[in-house]
Design an enzyme around this catalytic site. Structure first.
Site, PDB file in Angstrom:
ATOM      1  CG  LEU A 116      -2.062  -1.054   1.178  1.00 22.89           C
ATOM      2  CD1 LEU A 116      -2.855  -1.010   2.473  1.00 22.89           C
ATOM      3  CD2 LEU A 116      -2.980  -0.867  -0.024  1.00 22.89           C
ATOM      4  CG  HIS A 144       4.729  -7.178   2.690  1.00 19.36           C
ATOM      5  ND1 HIS A 144       4.889  -6.987   1.338  1.00 19.36           N
ATOM      6  CD2 HIS A 144       4.369  -5.973   3.203  1.00 19.36           C
ATOM      7  CE1 HIS A 144       4.648  -5.702   1.049  1.00 19.36           C
ATOM      8  NE2 HIS A 144       4.325  -5.072   2.163  1.00 19.36           N
ATOM      9  CD  GLU A 145       1.907  -5.878   6.129  1.00 19.24           C
ATOM     10  OE1 GLU A 145       2.370  -4.780   6.510  1.00 19.24           O
ATOM     11  OE2 GLU A 145       1.454  -6.055   4.989  1.00 19.24           O
TER      12      GLU A 145
HETATM   13 NI    NI Z   1       3.737  -3.182   2.582  1.00 16.89          NI
END
Ligand code: NI
Length: 152
Positions: A89, A130-131
């Site tokens: 994002l 990823h987070e």
């Molecule tokens: Ni990300």
């Protein structure tokens, strides 16, 4: 709850190491609630606190199994390899292929400070890695090994 601004690539916040959460208080709960609203509003499947400008070790994912909140998450074990397409994002409209473990075991705390362990495979493993990378100032783009591109 309130929508928060998503920090975009280029902002130095995304490159900083987040600090551990020590206080499981209303401030944390508001952050988690706002992050969920922000993630769903942006149609994402994961969001980390630095992406809303908060350098704390907090992230959320929802890969279709419902909302999972992770405070102070640590990858305890990984197994296998997958190479799949990923986006973020904070890098809107772009994607790339990364290499991630096929399965991970993550230890974390919930919003009240209770420890738990979660396992993820496939997309869920990717989202968890990823987070958690975001909490260490790492973007998926640092790990792109294959085709990358832009979507309209
Ligand atoms: Ni990300």
């Amino acid at each position: 709850m309130a929508l928060r601004n998503i920090v975009k690539e280029g902002d130095p916040t995304l490159r900083k190491i987040s600090r551990s959460v020590l206080n499981f208080d209303e401030k944390l709960w508001t952050l988690l609630d706002d992050m969920a609203e922000t993630m769903y509003n942006a149609d994402g499947c994961g969001l980390a606190a630095p992406q809303v400008g908060i350098l704390r070790r907090v992230c959320i994912i929802d890969v279709g199994e419902g909302l999972l909140e992770l405070v102070n998450p640590v990858v305890e074990a990984e197994e296998g390899v997958q190479e799949e397409t990923e986006g973020c994002l904070s890098c809107p409209g772009e994607y790339g292929t990364t290499r991630r473990p096929m399965k991970v075991t993550v230890r974390a705390q919930d919003r009240n400070g209770n420890a738990f362990t979660v396992e993820g495979e496939g997309l869920k493993a990717r989202a968890l890695c990823h987070e958690i990378d975001h909490l260490n100032g790492i973007l998926y783009k640092d790990k792109v090994i294959g085709p990358r591109g832009k979507v309209n």
